[in-house]
Design a protein around this motif. Structure first.
Motif, mmCIF file in Angstrom:
data_model
loop_
_atom_site.group_PDB
_atom_site.id
_atom_site.type_symbol
_atom_site.label_atom_id
_atom_site.label_comp_id
_atom_site.label_asym_id
_atom_site.label_seq_id
_atom_site.Cartn_x
_atom_site.Cartn_y
_atom_site.Cartn_z
ATOM 1 N N ASN A 11 13.566 -4.692 18.190
ATOM 2 C CA ASN A 11 14.291 -3.435 18.287
ATOM 3 C C ASN A 11 13.856 -2.623 19.512
ATOM 4 O O ASN A 11 13.858 -1.406 19.487
ATOM 5 C CB ASN A 11 14.057 -2.637 16.997
ATOM 6 N N GLY B 98 22.980 1.506 21.344
ATOM 7 C CA GLY B 98 23.471 0.551 22.335
ATOM 8 C C GLY B 98 24.910 0.149 22.042
ATOM 9 O O GLY B 98 25.270 -0.088 20.893
ATOM 10 N N LYS B 99 25.724 0.085 23.090
ATOM 11 C CA LYS B 99 27.161 -0.179 22.913
ATOM 12 C C LYS B 99 27.479 -1.664 23.061
ATOM 13 O O LYS B 99 26.702 -2.433 23.620
ATOM 14 C CB LYS B 99 27.953 0.607 23.964
ATOM 15 N N ASP B 100 28.649 -2.011 22.521
ATOM 16 C CA ASP B 100 29.195 -3.346 22.724
ATOM 17 C C ASP B 100 29.986 -3.346 24.022
ATOM 18 O O ASP B 100 31.190 -3.153 24.010
ATOM 19 C CB ASP B 100 30.143 -3.704 21.569
ATOM 20 N N ASN B 101 29.339 -3.509 25.143
ATOM 21 C CA ASN B 101 30.090 -3.659 26.391
ATOM 22 C C ASN B 101 29.364 -4.640 27.310
ATOM 23 O O ASN B 101 28.208 -5.002 27.076
ATOM 24 C CB ASN B 101 30.344 -2.297 27.067
ATOM 25 N N PRO C 277 19.210 -1.773 21.944
ATOM 26 C CA PRO C 277 19.614 -2.217 20.592
ATOM 27 C C PRO C 277 20.690 -1.331 19.975
ATOM 28 O O PRO C 277 20.719 -0.125 20.205
ATOM 29 C CB PRO C 277 18.304 -2.131 19.805
ATOM 30 N N ARG C 278 21.567 -1.972 19.219
ATOM 31 C CA ARG C 278 22.674 -1.244 18.579
ATOM 32 C C ARG C 278 22.164 -0.125 17.683
ATOM 33 O O ARG C 278 22.740 0.943 17.613
ATOM 34 C CB ARG C 278 23.529 -2.218 17.771
ATOM 35 N N SER C 279 21.030 -0.399 17.018
ATOM 36 C CA SER C 279 20.466 0.599 16.100
ATOM 37 C C SER C 279 20.029 1.856 16.839
ATOM 38 O O SER C 279 19.794 2.894 16.225
ATOM 39 C CB SER C 279 19.258 -0.007 15.377
ATOM 40 N N ASN D 82 25.850 -4.155 28.402
ATOM 41 C CA ASN D 82 24.766 -4.039 27.419
ATOM 42 C C ASN D 82 24.571 -5.287 26.569
ATOM 43 O O ASN D 82 23.713 -5.298 25.696
ATOM 44 C CB ASN D 82 24.999 -2.815 26.516
ATOM 45 N N VAL D 83 25.355 -6.329 26.809
ATOM 46 C CA VAL D 83 25.162 -7.554 26.022
ATOM 47 C C VAL D 83 24.794 -8.712 26.936
ATOM 48 O O VAL D 83 25.316 -8.840 28.037
ATOM 49 C CB VAL D 83 26.411 -7.924 25.186
ATOM 50 N N HIS E 243 21.639 -7.237 22.417
ATOM 51 C CA HIS E 243 21.997 -5.941 22.995
ATOM 52 C C HIS E 243 20.779 -5.421 23.758
ATOM 53 O O HIS E 243 19.709 -5.273 23.169
ATOM 54 C CB HIS E 243 22.398 -4.941 21.904
#
Ligand SMILES: [Zn+2]
Length: 176
Positions: free
Chosen positions: A130, A110-113, A105-107, A116-117, A102
């Motif tokens: 991180n 950060g989104k799952d799209n 970072p997801r923490s 961003n990946v 990501h």
């Protein structure tokens, strides 16, 4: 030296009547569509004549709107790796154990799209940790993008390969 006529140059981007990209075809097929009055030329290759006074088309538009079923490309490992040509987007190496990173970072929200990946080798993924690419001083090799709908994945990849600069203005989400 005159420019050589490469096979990739003979590819023609076909737009729907609504100007949305539909697919990629050969200039032969594109020429047939135009001779039948089914398409118009929007861009042509100044350096190549297919007949006297007729330039090879590079972008054509269908005169009649074609209905295309909506098809979203799902966000999964396989498709993300394919979009990124199985290359780590940090070190650019392939044939390494790949993972999904990501960018933000997801923490940290950060989104799952698609934007961003990215594909990252395990080594780079661990090294980045991180942090954002800027913080880690690990610039991305390409800007992550969402593959276009309504087109095959391969077509999307070809469009994003950047070989045809004149296609760019017709493609949303173009990354040069
Ligand atoms: Zn790497």
């Amino acid at each position: 030296m005159p420019l050589k006529w490469h096979a990739c140059m003979s590819q023609v981007l076909v737009l729907n009547a609504s100007y949305e990209p539909l697919n990629i075809t050969s200039w032969r097929r594109a020429t047939v569509l135009m001779l039948k009055g089914k398409a118009e030329t929007l861009e042509e290759d100044e350096n190549h004549n297919i007949r006297q006074h007729v330039k090879a088309p590079t972008v054509i538009r269908l005169r009649q709107f074609i209905r295309v079923p909506y098809r979203d490309i799902s966000l999964n490992r396989k498709n993300i790796f394919q979009r990124d040509n199985n290359l780590c987007q940090y070190c650019g190496q392939k044939n390494k154990k790949l993972s999904i990173d990501h960018v933000l970072p997801r923490s940290r929200g950060g989104k799952d799209n698609w934007e961003n990946v990215i594909t990252a080798c395990l080594q780079c993924n661990v090294m980045k940790g991180n942090r954002t690419p800027e913080e880690a001083n690990m610039p991305l090799r390409t800007k992550p993008y969402k593959p276009l709908n309504n087109m095959s994945f391969e077509t999307t990849k070809q469009i994003h390969s950047g070989r045809h600069k004149e296609w760019s203005k017709y493609v949303i989400g173009w990354v040069a």
